[in-house]
Structure formats: structure tokens, C-alpha cells
Design a protein around this motif. Structure first.
Motif, mmCIF file in Angstrom:
data_model
loop_
_atom_site.group_PDB
_atom_site.id
_atom_site.type_symbol
_atom_site.label_atom_id
_atom_site.label_comp_id
_atom_site.label_asym_id
_atom_site.label_seq_id
_atom_site.Cartn_x
_atom_site.Cartn_y
_atom_site.Cartn_z
ATOM 1 N N LEU A 67 7.185 -3.554 6.356
ATOM 2 C CA LEU A 67 8.465 -2.837 6.361
ATOM 3 C C LEU A 67 8.847 -2.452 7.791
ATOM 4 N N SER A 68 7.852 -2.002 8.540
ATOM 5 C CA SER A 68 8.121 -1.594 9.911
ATOM 6 C C SER A 68 8.536 -2.814 10.752
ATOM 7 N N ARG A 69 7.848 -3.945 10.572
ATOM 8 C CA ARG A 69 8.196 -5.150 11.343
ATOM 9 C C ARG A 69 9.546 -5.734 10.930
ATOM 10 N N LEU A 70 9.964 -5.468 9.688
ATOM 11 C CA LEU A 70 11.288 -5.962 9.249
ATOM 12 C C LEU A 70 12.412 -5.018 9.697
ATOM 13 N N GLY A 71 12.035 -3.922 10.379
ATOM 14 C CA GLY A 71 13.064 -3.031 10.954
ATOM 15 C C GLY A 71 13.470 -1.878 10.062
ATOM 16 N N TYR A 72 12.693 -1.573 9.034
ATOM 17 C CA TYR A 72 13.034 -0.428 8.172
ATOM 18 C C TYR A 72 12.469 0.866 8.754
ATOM 19 N N ASP A 73 13.123 1.982 8.419
ATOM 20 C CA ASP A 73 12.715 3.306 8.886
ATOM 21 C C ASP A 73 11.646 3.819 7.915
ATOM 22 N N VAL A 74 10.376 3.654 8.290
ATOM 23 C CA VAL A 74 9.311 3.929 7.329
ATOM 24 C C VAL A 74 8.300 4.952 7.854
ATOM 25 N N THR A 75 7.837 5.795 6.933
ATOM 26 C CA THR A 75 6.822 6.828 7.215
ATOM 27 C C THR A 75 5.722 6.659 6.167
ATOM 28 N N GLY A 76 4.465 6.889 6.541
ATOM 29 C CA GLY A 76 3.360 6.783 5.572
ATOM 30 C C GLY A 76 3.116 8.112 4.869
ATOM 31 N N LEU A 77 2.650 8.020 3.625
ATOM 32 C CA LEU A 77 2.241 9.223 2.890
ATOM 33 C C LEU A 77 0.879 8.948 2.269
ATOM 34 N N HIS A 78 -0.111 9.742 2.655
ATOM 35 C CA HIS A 78 -1.431 9.596 2.031
ATOM 36 C C HIS A 78 -1.749 10.859 1.238
ATOM 37 N N ILE A 79 -2.192 10.660 -0.006
ATOM 38 C CA ILE A 79 -2.632 11.787 -0.823
ATOM 39 C C ILE A 79 -4.150 11.863 -0.695
ATOM 40 N N ASP A 80 -4.637 12.909 -0.037
ATOM 41 C CA ASP A 80 -6.085 13.099 0.099
ATOM 42 C C ASP A 80 -6.572 13.768 -1.177
ATOM 43 N N LEU A 81 -7.298 12.991 -1.989
ATOM 44 C CA LEU A 81 -7.676 13.450 -3.331
ATOM 45 C C LEU A 81 -8.882 14.391 -3.329
ATOM 46 N N GLY A 82 -9.528 14.540 -2.175
ATOM 47 C CA GLY A 82 -10.665 15.463 -2.087
ATOM 48 C C GLY A 82 -11.905 14.969 -2.808
ATOM 49 N N ILE A 83 -12.064 13.627 -2.884
ATOM 50 C CA ILE A 83 -13.257 13.059 -3.546
ATOM 51 C C ILE A 83 -14.296 12.720 -2.468
ATOM 52 N N GLY A 84 -14.941 13.714 -1.914
ATOM 53 C CA GLY A 84 -16.033 13.548 -0.957
ATOM 54 C C GLY A 84 -15.780 12.513 0.123
ATOM 55 N N THR A 85 -16.821 11.711 0.427
ATOM 56 C CA THR A 85 -16.721 10.774 1.548
ATOM 57 C C THR A 85 -15.736 9.639 1.250
ATOM 58 N N SER A 86 -15.535 9.340 -0.043
ATOM 59 C CA SER A 86 -14.596 8.277 -0.387
ATOM 60 C C SER A 86 -13.184 8.637 0.121
ATOM 61 N N SER A 87 -12.764 9.876 -0.124
ATOM 62 C CA SER A 87 -11.440 10.304 0.346
ATOM 63 C C SER A 87 -11.401 10.450 1.863
ATOM 64 N N GLU A 88 -12.504 10.915 2.448
ATOM 65 C CA GLU A 88 -12.531 11.066 3.916
ATOM 66 C C GLU A 88 -12.314 9.714 4.578
ATOM 67 N N LYS A 89 -12.987 8.682 4.019
ATOM 68 C CA LYS A 89 -12.865 7.334 4.606
ATOM 69 C C LYS A 89 -11.451 6.800 4.455
ATOM 70 N N ALA A 90 -10.890 6.956 3.243
ATOM 71 C CA ALA A 90 -9.540 6.433 2.981
ATOM 72 C C ALA A 90 -8.526 7.104 3.910
ATOM 73 N N ARG A 91 -8.661 8.408 4.073
ATOM 74 C CA ARG A 91 -7.732 9.136 4.936
ATOM 75 C C ARG A 91 -7.868 8.683 6.392
ATOM 76 N N ALA A 92 -9.119 8.503 6.847
ATOM 77 C CA ALA A 92 -9.348 8.088 8.236
ATOM 78 C C ALA A 92 -8.738 6.696 8.488
ATOM 79 N N VAL A 93 -8.839 5.798 7.502
ATOM 80 C CA VAL A 93 -8.248 4.459 7.653
ATOM 81 C C VAL A 93 -6.729 4.583 7.839
#
Ligand code: AMP
Ligand code: FES
Ligand code: ZN
Length: 301
Positions: A67-93
Motif C-alpha cells: 500500500l505504501s509503495r502504491l502511494g496510499y496514506d497508510v499507518t500500521g496498527l498492532h494489537i499487543d495481545l499480552g500473550i507472553g513472549t509470543s506477543s513481545e516477538k510479534a510487536r517487535a517485528v
């Protein structure tokens, strides 16, 4: 095998498109398919503000990048679910990815909302995935509404969509069939929801992610019992192999000729929505909304 466009050595063969591509031409092809999907169903226009829901998996990261490369005005939204290291890793990515590509990122922490998934799981007497899905959809919509975004985009691809369509068809679920598609328009407090990757397969998206050097350290949710619709997806893999092009033909055929047949009747039945007396979120429950009910259950009141 030679690239259909430039005759260089091809690295990917796409029988469904009667084509093979070298890396550069494949990237162009993929981005053109996404643009075509956006234009075909008028998902978004240039200038509209899009919030892209990022799980940390390759599909949603590819969505944000394309979307960003096609020129759209885009923002990311991540929901940190608070599931231990699994959520920490997903958020860091998600954080690393957005920083690398200069795209703003919003993170909503469920721990702060009193909705960390392990806590919800402990208190609720039903499968956690459906409550988790409800919570995610709630924060997708609330964030888009509160911050003035025009659309909320998810990373669902053609394989996700045909598997869901097959599942809905096997049950002849008319309400779901009348709603399924790459766009759910803005409606009574719900922001427009779009699936810009609806024309591209999981295989094509994985190649795009690989060629664009998208990080692949994402671990699936520890509560997940396996990929959603895995049986239907494997049936479709066999079908596509025997009849290249079936997936996109089946889905496009549904959108053009199948869906309208369900919509006429289902539209008349429209459920009445009212704002939740507690948080203002649109709900048809006649009482507080589903997420407020989960919050109450978790807080033990
Ligand atoms: P899934 O149901 O896990 O296959 O996810 C479908 C889509 O929902 C993904 O492509 C993302 O766009 C979005 N999504 C899933 N989990 C999250 C999350 N934790 N935060 C933000 N978006 C998410
Ligand atoms: Fe929600 Fe696993 S329970 S992602
Ligand atoms: Zn509520």
C-alpha cells in the motif's frame, strides 16, 4: 523457464496467469494485481487515510508495504495481545518493520485495557479465539474511528477468502454470504473494512515477502489449534493444481453473480444497531457490547 515479460531467467511459475516471472517483473506483477483488486471494487482512493492491521505475519507486513509503495496514506496498527513472549516477538517485528520503512505505527496494549488474552482465557468459559477475534475487531474499529481513518485494512489473501467462502457455502450461511467480499462499507459507527490482497494467493504473497526482504520471525499464537480452514485450504490446493485459475475465477464469480443473490433478501433483515451504553461502540445486543461484557467477566464483577 524464461520471464514472460523480459525473457530473463524466471524464478516463479504462475500457471493460473499463464506466466512466469523474474524477481523484478514478479514484484511489478504482484503490485499491479493488488492495485487491480483495489480498483475493481473501489476499496480506497488516493488521499484516504488507511489503517493497516499488522499481526507481525508476512501477509499483513506485505499489505502495509505494498500500500505504501502504491502511494496510499497508510499507518500500521498492532494489537499487543499480552500473550507472553509470543506477543513481545510479534510487536517487535511490527516495530522494526515500520521503522525500516518509515511508516507510522500505533500499538494498542490489551494489558492496559484489562484484556490481556491469558487473563481473558482464564475467566471465559468458551474458546479463546472467538473472544480474541472480537476484541481485535473492536480495537481495529475504535482506533480507526477515534483517530479519523477512512478505512481499516487486513492482510487476508485469496486463499483465506476462498476457504471462508467455501466454509460459508458448505453451511449455506446466507447472512455471511451476503456480507463476504473485499469491502464492507462504512456503516453505523463501523469504519470501512477492506482486504486489498484479495486477488493474490498465499504463495504469491510469500514470494513477494521473500523478495522484499520481509522479516519472517513470526510465531503463530500459542493458543491456536492450527491454521484456520486448513482442510479447505488443502482441498483448494489440489483443485488449483488440477485446474489452474479456479481460485480467482470462483471468487470473482461469487462477487459478480453469487453474492447479489444473497444480498437482496438479507439486506431487508438488517439488525438494529445501537451505541453500547458503556463505551459507545455499535452493538445489536440490546445491552452493553460484547467487549464490555468480556471486560466485566475478566474484572470479576
Ligand atoms: P488471522 O485471523 O490471524 O489470520 O489475521 C487476519 C488479519 O487480521 C491479519 O492479516 C492482520 O491484518 C489482522 N491481525 C491479526 N492479528 C492482529 C494483531 N494482533 N494486531 C493487528 N492486526 C492483526
Ligand atoms: Fe487470539 Fe490466539 S487467541 S491470536
Ligand atoms: Zn461497550
Amino acid at each position: 523457464m524464461k520471464c514472460t515479460r523480459c525473457k530473463a531467467t524466471a524464478i516463479i511459475d504462475l500457471p493460473s496467469h499463464n506466466s512466469a516471472f523474474c524477481p523484478e517483473c514478479f514484484i511489478k506483477f504482484f503490485e499491479k494485481q493488488v492495485q487491480k483488486g483495489i480498483d475493481q471494487h473501489k476499496l480506497i482512493e488516493k488521499g484516504e487515510k488507511v489503517l493497516a492491521a499488522l499481526s507481525g505475519g508476512k501477509d499483513s507486513l506485505a499489505l502495509l508495504l505494498v500500500l505504501s509503495r502504491l502511494g496510499y496514506d497508510v499507518t500500521g496498527l498492532h494489537i499487543d495481545l499480552g500473550i507472553g513472549t509470543s506477543s513481545e516477538k510479534a510487536r517487535a517485528v511490527c516495530e522494526r518493520f515500520c521503522k525500516k520503512h518509515g511508516v507510522p505505527l500505533i500499538v494498542k496494549e490489551m494489558e492496559k485495557e484489562g484484556l490481556a488474552i491469558p487473563k481473558v482465557k482464564e475467566r471465559l468459559n468458551r474458546p479463546i479465539c472467538s473472544a480474541c477475534g472480537k476484541i481485535k475487531r473492536y480495537y481495529f474499529n475504535q482506533t480507526a474511528r477515534e483517530l479519523g481513518f477512512d478505512a481499516l485494512a487486513t492482510g487476508h489473501n485469496l486463499d483465506d477468502e476462498i476457504a471462508r467462502l467455501t466454509s460459508n457455502t458448505l453451511r449455506w450461511d446466507r447472512a455471511y454470504l451476503s456480507d463476504q467480499g473485499p469491502i464492507l462499507p462504512d456503516d453505523e459507527g463501523f469504519r470501512k473494512k477492506i482486504k486489498p490482497l484479495w486477488r493474490v494467493t498465499e504463495y504469491e504473497t510469500a514470494h513477494y515477502a521473500f523478495l522484499m526482504d520481509i522479516e519472517n520471525h513470526y510465531a503463530p499464537c500459542p493458543y491456536s489449534t492450527g491454521a484456520t480452514f486448513s482442510v479447505l485450504k488443502s482441498v483448494w490446493t489440489d483443485l488449483e493444481l488440477a485446474m489452474p485459475g479456479r481460485k480467482i475465477d470462483f471468487y470473482q464469480g461469487f462477487l459478480e453473480r453469487g453474492k447479489p443473490a444473497f444480498t437482496v433478501e438479507e439486506e431487508k433483515k438488517g439488525k438494529e444497531l445501537r451505541p453500547c451504553p458503556n463505551c459507545g461502540y455499535p452493538t445489536s445486543s440490546g445491552d452493553i457490547c460484547g467487549v464490555c461484557r468480556i471486560k466485566l467477566a475478566v474484572s470479576g464483577q
